[in-house]
Design an enzyme around this catalytic site. Structure first.
Site, PDB file in Angstrom:
ATOM      1  N   GLU A   1       0.759  -1.105   0.113  1.00  0.00           N
ATOM      2  CA  GLU A   1       0.010   0.108   0.038  1.00  0.00           C
ATOM      3  C   GLU A   1       0.900   1.285   0.111  1.00  0.00           C
ATOM      4  OE1 GLU A   1      -3.694  -0.401   1.892  1.00  0.00           O
ATOM      5  OE2 GLU A   1      -3.748   1.736   2.231  1.00  0.00           O
TER       6      GLU A   1
ATOM      7  N   ASP B   1      -3.130  -2.932   2.645  1.00  0.00           N
ATOM      8  CA  ASP B   1      -3.730  -3.074   3.717  1.00  0.00           C
ATOM      9  C   ASP B   1      -5.139  -4.196   3.975  1.00  0.00           C
ATOM     10  OD1 ASP B   1      -1.852  -1.691   4.792  1.00  0.00           O
ATOM     11  OD2 ASP B   1      -3.133   0.340   5.218  1.00  0.00           O
TER      12      ASP B   1
ATOM     13  N   TYR C   1      -2.250  -3.778  12.720  1.00  0.00           N
ATOM     14  CA  TYR C   1      -3.096  -2.846  12.246  1.00  0.00           C
ATOM     15  C   TYR C   1      -4.018  -2.103  12.872  1.00  0.00           C
ATOM     16  CZ  TYR C   1      -5.461  -0.766   7.962  1.00  0.00           C
ATOM     17  OH  TYR C   1      -6.025  -0.170   7.001  1.00  0.00           O
TER      18      TYR C   1
END
Ligand SMILES: [Zn+2]
Ligand SMILES: [Zn+2]
Length: 942
Positions: free
Chosen positions: A7, A105, A311
């Site tokens: 990403e 992600d 995350y």
């Protein structure tokens, strides 16, 4: 080649570092974009979205008749690359790849970014195998498992993201355009409306209205102070709030010794260890440490990218069974927190705590790597510590409190004291961020008698509800289903940057309130959370493949059309309402001249100034920098002296520029120029200011008679002031012209500031073009201008300045152009060259040139060069043309040296003429010989 698409660049590098596992890793840069290669594998990072959704061309004109705001609802959309370099590199690499793994992600946004990459890759390589790696932490274990169990891209999840993008664009653009046009606002002053943004703003406005409508009620509270074992203890009356003052006073008066302990109740309270962090609870906890929501998220993302935490965008508060808790403990044991980790290992609860929400995408936020303060710096380390300690706390035993409730009696009035003592600290041992506090009381026994030290009746008022803090608002948005874990903090940041809300806690600005109220009145579906909740539910259905993206977008279009039915029917009222009520936000206070209302005015084309409501009867105004330097707004601060609101210039991405009190600013910026008038004294300055004359321009424009009257001075003196002001004004004009000239002629270069160069020139005494035209190159160089550029600036300055002088002398612009293009720029040149030469090179008639030469030389007080009649010139030219070797060009060259006929040529000094004409001396001597010979022949012929 196996291409891995991450990403962001930083995650591409981390992934390569981890997967290369000791193999040689090389970094390549292609047009500024890095790739990381090892063996057959190359990783490349995107920059989040590398394409953007927008309307197809034809919708940019806001005022177009056909593409009305409503037409945006059904407008077709297209995807445009926003990061061209990355897109072209991605496609270049994809052509060579035989396998591509999307490693963006792991959430809706990441899936959409992955799908965008997928489409770009497919466009250039239809056959390549494309798979998807999903992971929640950038750690060796997670990555290795993700890359050995790759799956397919989840197109349903990506479609949900795409639907959201389309709907947000369509709602935001059409409504923003409609409201802005109705309120006649454009440029930096538009009124934005959005699908999530507007209901959120409405919540803040509603809270403010509740606060305003709140009527405080008085109540009374009764306290008693006693002493036990040398310690002061305060007890409160068990009645709590007395709404009746008389009753409270009666209770107070009845409170009399003896004070007896009637009961001691000992209890126990379980204090559950906190549940794991999801995004919202994380934001709330970091807010307690003083971090704003947006900043806390930025730090968390950074920590994630670098492999320190998992995350941070997650709704999950339950650790999945697959989470390797022992592994995490082992990893973080290698840090400053070893002691805490060891304590947890020794005292762990049987199962970790769990929250109410369990989702399957990401685990709750937890640490994934060991970090030190040196690696992270202050703020990031505090956040890291928070996440780490929270993780430990979820594994820690519950805490246990001993509670104590003492009941007291004094003259029949009952009082109570409560205390709490942590007997088993449990999770508090590793998580010091909670607010729970111990109150340890001295020991009391039933039946004992205590002294009454003081009885106190406090008068209090009920408090209005509190304004929202950012974290409270995020919690509330989550409860209402407004926005997502990824967007909530961005929505709030947007409301702040749009000037709809301000302060901390948040309160609406006038414009925020006016827009909300107007929409509420005329199209309340936009301000209510219901519509947004419905759309969120639809997103969920797309994710679960129960509905298609097209279907959901279509329904959203229909909703929006219904809103427009209401809005369009009320367009005029909405516009007038917003305009009328927001005008106030620009008012600064009373006009110092006439008492009217002074307000900031924004005109088209970036012009802004402060003017008086009684214009044109009152012309008082204060100039402001152009709006590209910052959009002028009012602040809450008020000048003590002038009672005017302060003014601030705000610009996206830049620090605000505080002007302060506009009148103080006006006075200060005009003081210097007023002081330049020779007869200006302190007393006179005070006098003219007291008569509301603030600038030299106003003085210069005055009429002597009225100025004399106004200042009570003789007319002659007034006249003198006016002419002095006129010269200062002229000087100021010339200075600003010089500054503008420098700005226009110096190419912007990194590390060079005009301000610095201008200051250096000013120190050297150069503030006007005339000075610049006469400056030498060395001086310009010492001011910081390069040699070549200095020469160019100098020659340009000469052209411009001399042009002005010549124009002033009376040379018409058309003629001036001809002189300049023939290379004549300075006035002196008019008096050096023979007029004949000027006539020849410009093509103007000798009589016109003669007139110009006379004008210039008289002005310069230089002798006028000798001139000849047309006939004389014609005759001379014929004579010269008859001589062998003399052509048109030679005649022109000779005329430059003042030679117009054969006699002059014969009598002139060959060397001098050579220098002036550019013809070589021996050639001139040849001409002279030819003339002599011709003349001798002529004599012989006679
Ligand atoms: Zn006025
Ligand atoms: Zn002031």
């Amino acid at each position: 080649m196996h291409l891995i698409v991450a990403e962001k660049n930083i995650s591409a590098r981390r992934i390569a570092e981890i997967l290369s596992d000791g193999k040689k890793l090389t970094e390549h840069k292609d047009a500024g974009v890095s790739t990381y290669s090892f063996g057959d594998i190359t990783t490349v990072g995107l920059r989040g979205h590398v394409v953007e959704i927008d309307f197809e061309p034809g919708y940019t004109n806001w005022r177009s008749e056909e593409s009305t705001p409503r037409s945006l609802i059904d407008a077709k959309t297209i995807k445009i690359p926003t990061e061209r370099k990355i897109v072209s590199l991605l496609q270049k690499l994809s052509r060579k790849a035989d396998r591509v793994t999307i490693a963006t992600d792991f959430d809706t946004e990441g899936e959409l970014i992955g799908k965008e990459a997928f489409e770009l890759i497919r466009a250039v390589n239809p056959k390549v195998v494309i798979d998807r790696a999903r992971f929640s932490a950038i750690t060796p274990q997670e990555l290795k498992s993700a890359f050995s169990h790759t799956t397919e891209l989840d197109f349903a999840l990506a479609a949900a993201g795409e639907a959201r993008q389309s709907i947000d664009l369509m709602w935001g653009a059409s409504l923003t355009r409609f409201i802005s046009l109705a309120a006649r606002r454009g440029g930096q002053n538009i009124l934005s409306v959005g699908r999530v943004q507007t209901p959120t703003l409405t919540m803040i406005v509603d809270r403010e209205k509740e606060i305003e409508a709140f009527v405080p009620e008085k109540y009374w509270q009764l306290f008693l102070e006693t002493e036990k074992g040398g310690e002061r203890v305060e007890a409160r009356h068990t009645h709590g709030r007395f709404l009746d003052k008389a009753a409270a006073e009666q209770s107070r008066d009845r409170t009399k010794a003896p004070l007896m302990v009637t009961d001691v109740r000992v209890g126990e309270k379980q204090d559950r260890a906190p549940s794991p962090f999801d995004t919202t609870t994380y934001i709330v906890a970091s807010a307690r440490l003083g971090f704003s929501a947006a900043y806390a998220m930025r730090i968390a993302e950074d920590l994630y990218m670098n492999g320190f935490i998992s995350y941070p965008r997650t709704d999950n508060t339950v650790y999945p069974p697959s989470l390797d808790i022992e592994g995490i403990l082992r990893t973080i044991r290698n840090s400053l927190f070893r002691k805490d980790v060891d304590w947890i290992t020794a005292n762990r609860r049987s199962v970790p705590t769990r929250g109410k929400k369990s989702t399957t995408d990401h685990p709750p936020i937890h640490p994934t790597g060991a970090a030190t303060w040196e690696m992270l710096g202050d703020d990031a380390f505090r956040i890291y510590e928070l996440v780490l300690r929270r993780f430990l706390a979820t594994l820690a035993p519950d805490a246990r409190w001993k509670t104590l409730k003492i009941l007291l009696d004094a003259g029949g009035e009952e009082y109570t004291v409560t205390g709490g003592q942590l007997v088993e600290p449990g999770w508090h041992a590793v998580y010091p961020f909670s607010e729970a506090q111990e109150t340890i009381l001295p020991p009391f026994t039933t039946g004992e008698q205590l002294p009454i030290k003081k009885v106190k009746l406090d008068e209090k008022e009920t408090q209005p509800p509190a304004r929202y803090t950012q974290s409270k608002l995020i919690q509330r948005m989550e409860e209402l289903g407004l926005g997502t874990k990824s967007t909530r903090h961005e929505v709030i940041a947007k409301l702040v940057s749009r000037k709809y809300v301000e302060g901390s806690p948040l309160r609406p600005t006038l414009v925020g309130r006016v827009v909300t109220e107007s929409l509420e009145q005329h199209a309340d579906m936009i301000t209510k959370p219901d519509m947004t909740q419905t759309i969120e539910a639809h997103m969920q259905q797309i994710k679960e493949a129960k509905r298609t993206r097209e279907d959901v977008i279509l329904e959203s279009r229909q909703m929006l059309h219904r809103a427009f039915d209401q809005l369009e029917a009320n367009e005029t009222i909405i516009g007038e309402d917003i305009r009328g009520r927001t005008a106030e936000e620009m008012n600064l206070g009373k006009c110092p001249v006439c008492g009217g209302v002074l307000a900031i005015k924004h005109l088209r084309g970036n012009t802004q100034f402060i003017g008086c409501s009684r214009y044109p009867d009152c012309t008082f105004n204060i100039g402001l920098p152009m709006a590209q330097w910052g959009f002028a707004v009012r602040t809450d601060e008020i000048c003590d002296k002038h009672h005017l609101n302060f003014v601030r210039l705000i610009r996206k991405g830049a620090r605000p520029w505080d002007i302060g009190c506009p009148l103080c600013h006006h006075l200060a910026s005009n003081k210097e120029s007023l002081d330049e008038m020779p007869s200006m004294t302190g007393a006179l300055a005070e006098k003219i200011l007291s008569k509301h004359i603030y600038t030299v321009a106003e003085l210069a424009r005055s009429n002597p008679e009225s100025l004399a009257k106004r200042l009570d001075i003789p007319e002659e003196k007034a006249q003198n002031l006016i002419s002095e002001a006129g010269s200062v004004l002229e000087k100021l004009r010339r200075r600003s012209e010089c500054r503008k000239f420098m700005r226009d002629h110096l190419i912007p270069r990194k590390g060079r500031s005009y301000a610095k160069i201008l200051t250096a020139l000013k120190t050297a005494g150069i503030t006007e073009l005339s000075g610049l035209a006469h400056a030498d190159i060395a001086l310009l160089k010492s001011a910081g201008i390069g040699e070549e550029e200095a020469a160019q600036v100098l020659s340009e300055a000469k052209t411009v300045y001399y042009g002005q002088v010549l124009k002033e002398i009376g040379i018409p612009a058309v003629s001036l152009k001809k002189y300049v293009s023939a290379g004549i720029t300075s006035p002196e040149e008019f008096c050096i060259h023979p007029p004949e030469y000027l006539s020849q090179i410009t093509g103007m008639s000798p009589s016109t040139v003669k007139r110009h030469v006379e004008l210039v030389c008289t002005y310069l007080k230089m002798p006028v060069p000798k001139t000849y009649s047309k006939q004389q010139i014609e005759r001379g030219r014929k004579e010269l043309q008859a001589i062998k070797g003399i052509d048109k060009v030679t005649i022109e060259k000779l005329s430059r040296a003042g030679i117009i006929n054969a006699t002059q040529l014969l009598e002139a000094d060959a060397v001098t003429i050579a220098a002036e004409s550019g013809i070589m001396a021996h050639v001139i001597q040849d001409f002279q010989k030819a003339i002599r010979k011709k003349r001798e022949n002529a004599i012989i012929e006679i």
